[in-house]
Design a protein around this motif. Structure first.
Motif, mmCIF file in Angstrom:
data_model
loop_
_atom_site.group_PDB
_atom_site.id
_atom_site.type_symbol
_atom_site.label_atom_id
_atom_site.label_comp_id
_atom_site.label_asym_id
_atom_site.label_seq_id
_atom_site.Cartn_x
_atom_site.Cartn_y
_atom_site.Cartn_z
ATOM 1 N N GLU A 124 0.809 -1.212 0.000
ATOM 2 C CA GLU A 124 0.000 0.000 0.000
ATOM 3 C C GLU A 124 0.849 1.272 0.000
ATOM 4 O O GLU A 124 0.573 2.217 -0.746
ATOM 5 C CB GLU A 124 -0.945 0.000 1.214
ATOM 6 N N ALA A 125 1.870 1.334 0.824
ATOM 7 C CA ALA A 125 2.703 2.544 0.918
ATOM 8 C C ALA A 125 3.373 2.851 -0.424
ATOM 9 O O ALA A 125 3.406 4.012 -0.856
ATOM 10 C CB ALA A 125 3.743 2.387 2.020
ATOM 11 N N LYS A 126 3.881 1.833 -1.076
ATOM 12 C CA LYS A 126 4.532 2.042 -2.369
ATOM 13 C C LYS A 126 3.504 2.466 -3.421
ATOM 14 O O LYS A 126 3.796 3.307 -4.272
ATOM 15 C CB LYS A 126 5.266 0.781 -2.818
ATOM 16 N N ALA A 127 2.303 1.903 -3.357
ATOM 17 C CA ALA A 127 1.245 2.272 -4.293
ATOM 18 C C ALA A 127 0.889 3.751 -4.132
ATOM 19 O O ALA A 127 0.737 4.469 -5.128
ATOM 20 C CB ALA A 127 0.011 1.400 -4.087
ATOM 21 N N LYS A 128 0.775 4.214 -2.897
ATOM 22 C CA LYS A 128 0.473 5.632 -2.655
ATOM 23 C C LYS A 128 1.587 6.528 -3.183
ATOM 24 O O LYS A 128 1.329 7.585 -3.744
ATOM 25 C CB LYS A 128 0.250 5.876 -1.164
ATOM 26 N N LYS A 129 2.807 6.099 -2.991
ATOM 27 C CA LYS A 129 3.946 6.872 -3.498
ATOM 28 C C LYS A 129 3.870 6.994 -5.022
ATOM 29 O O LYS A 129 4.069 8.071 -5.584
ATOM 30 C CB LYS A 129 5.252 6.200 -3.086
ATOM 31 N N LEU A 130 3.579 5.892 -5.700
ATOM 32 C CA LEU A 130 3.469 5.911 -7.158
ATOM 33 C C LEU A 130 2.319 6.811 -7.607
ATOM 34 O O LEU A 130 2.442 7.544 -8.589
ATOM 35 C CB LEU A 130 3.291 4.499 -7.707
ATOM 36 N N GLU A 131 1.209 6.750 -6.880
ATOM 37 C CA GLU A 131 0.054 7.593 -7.218
ATOM 38 C C GLU A 131 0.359 9.076 -7.020
ATOM 39 O O GLU A 131 -0.226 9.928 -7.686
ATOM 40 C CB GLU A 131 -1.155 7.189 -6.385
ATOM 41 N N SER A 132 1.295 9.383 -6.152
ATOM 42 C CA SER A 132 1.630 10.788 -5.885
ATOM 43 C C SER A 132 2.295 11.464 -7.091
ATOM 44 O O SER A 132 2.377 12.686 -7.155
ATOM 45 C CB SER A 132 2.537 10.906 -4.661
ATOM 46 N N PHE A 133 2.765 10.692 -8.056
ATOM 47 C CA PHE A 133 3.391 11.252 -9.246
ATOM 48 C C PHE A 133 2.375 11.642 -10.322
ATOM 49 O O PHE A 133 2.765 12.084 -11.396
ATOM 50 C CB PHE A 133 4.392 10.257 -9.853
ATOM 51 N N LYS A 134 1.092 11.484 -10.028
ATOM 52 C CA LYS A 134 0.041 11.741 -11.017
ATOM 53 C C LYS A 134 0.175 13.146 -11.612
ATOM 54 O O LYS A 134 0.310 14.130 -10.891
ATOM 55 C CB LYS A 134 -1.336 11.596 -10.366
ATOM 56 N N GLY A 135 0.161 13.193 -12.951
ATOM 57 C CA GLY A 135 0.206 14.463 -13.649
ATOM 58 C C GLY A 135 1.584 15.110 -13.721
ATOM 59 O O GLY A 135 1.719 16.214 -14.232
ATOM 60 N N GLN A 136 2.593 14.444 -13.211
ATOM 61 C CA GLN A 136 3.943 15.005 -13.234
ATOM 62 C C GLN A 136 4.806 14.249 -14.228
ATOM 63 O O GLN A 136 4.627 13.053 -14.425
ATOM 64 C CB GLN A 136 4.579 14.920 -11.854
ATOM 65 N N THR A 137 5.725 14.954 -14.820
ATOM 66 C CA THR A 137 6.689 14.314 -15.704
ATOM 67 C C THR A 137 7.904 13.937 -14.872
ATOM 68 O O THR A 137 8.520 14.811 -14.254
ATOM 69 C CB THR A 137 7.102 15.273 -16.847
ATOM 70 N N PRO A 138 8.240 12.666 -14.822
ATOM 71 C CA PRO A 138 9.369 12.239 -14.001
ATOM 72 C C PRO A 138 10.689 12.850 -14.473
ATOM 73 O O PRO A 138 10.893 13.063 -15.668
ATOM 74 C CB PRO A 138 9.404 10.722 -14.180
ATOM 75 N N TYR A 139 11.535 13.134 -13.522
ATOM 76 C CA TYR A 139 12.914 13.575 -13.776
ATOM 77 C C TYR A 139 13.003 14.925 -14.484
ATOM 78 O O TYR A 139 13.976 15.206 -15.158
ATOM 79 C CB TYR A 139 13.692 12.508 -14.564
ATOM 80 N N THR A 140 11.972 15.743 -14.339
ATOM 81 C CA THR A 140 11.989 17.066 -14.942
ATOM 82 C C THR A 140 12.727 18.025 -14.012
ATOM 83 O O THR A 140 12.438 18.093 -12.819
ATOM 84 C CB THR A 140 10.553 17.592 -15.174
#
Length: 146
Positions: A124-140
């Motif tokens: 669950e904790a890792k899933a929430k972390k992944l969901e927190s990136f919603k709408g963001q471009t990684p490594y920008t």
């Protein structure tokens, strides 16, 4: 005559035991051969065996998982996704193909697709972390970058 008998006996024993570099046991099921090759790190040979198994029996779960994992290790994400989705369809309750499929999405920066799979395997904790990136471009990078 005794030398011929001894040579034949040794050849049969080597074939039965499966010593690397010698004859393979013809009685051994191909899935066991493929697994042994996989565990020995002979991935290209293992992949050939798993592919033959999957071609003969499209519902062979272990072959689908291994083909997906081998494709993932080779960064062939489309192939990995195809095989791991197949494995998940075959056994919806199994964690391994979900975990590997989540890794495929993660490595493609498709975090929103990875999150439900990670949650389904109890992280669950890792899933929430992944969901927190919603709408963001990684490594920008942001800012002046001086």
């Amino acid at each position: 005559m005794r030398a011929v008998f001894t040579a034949a006996t040794v050849a049969l024993l080597l074939a039965k035991v499966g010593v690397p570099g010698y004859a393979v046991d013809a009685e051994k099921p191909e899935i066991e051969t493929a697994e042994a090759l996989f565990k020995a790190g002979q991935f290209s040979e293992a992949e050939k065996h798993f592919a033959r198994i999957a071609a003969k029996d499209p519902k062979q779960y272990q072959a689908a998982v291994r083909l997906g994992y081998l494709a993932l290790l080779s960064n062939r994400f489309d192939d990995a996704q195809k095989w791991l989705e197949k494995a998940t369809e075959l056994r919806a309750g199994e964690a391994e193909p979900k975990m590997l499929l989540a890794e495929v999405y993660y490595r493609r920066d498709e975090f929103e697709k990875a999150a439900p799979l990670v949650r389904a395997i109890g992280k669950e904790a890792k899933a929430k972390k992944l969901e927190s990136f919603k709408g963001q471009t990684p490594y920008t990078l942001r800012g002046k970058g001086e």
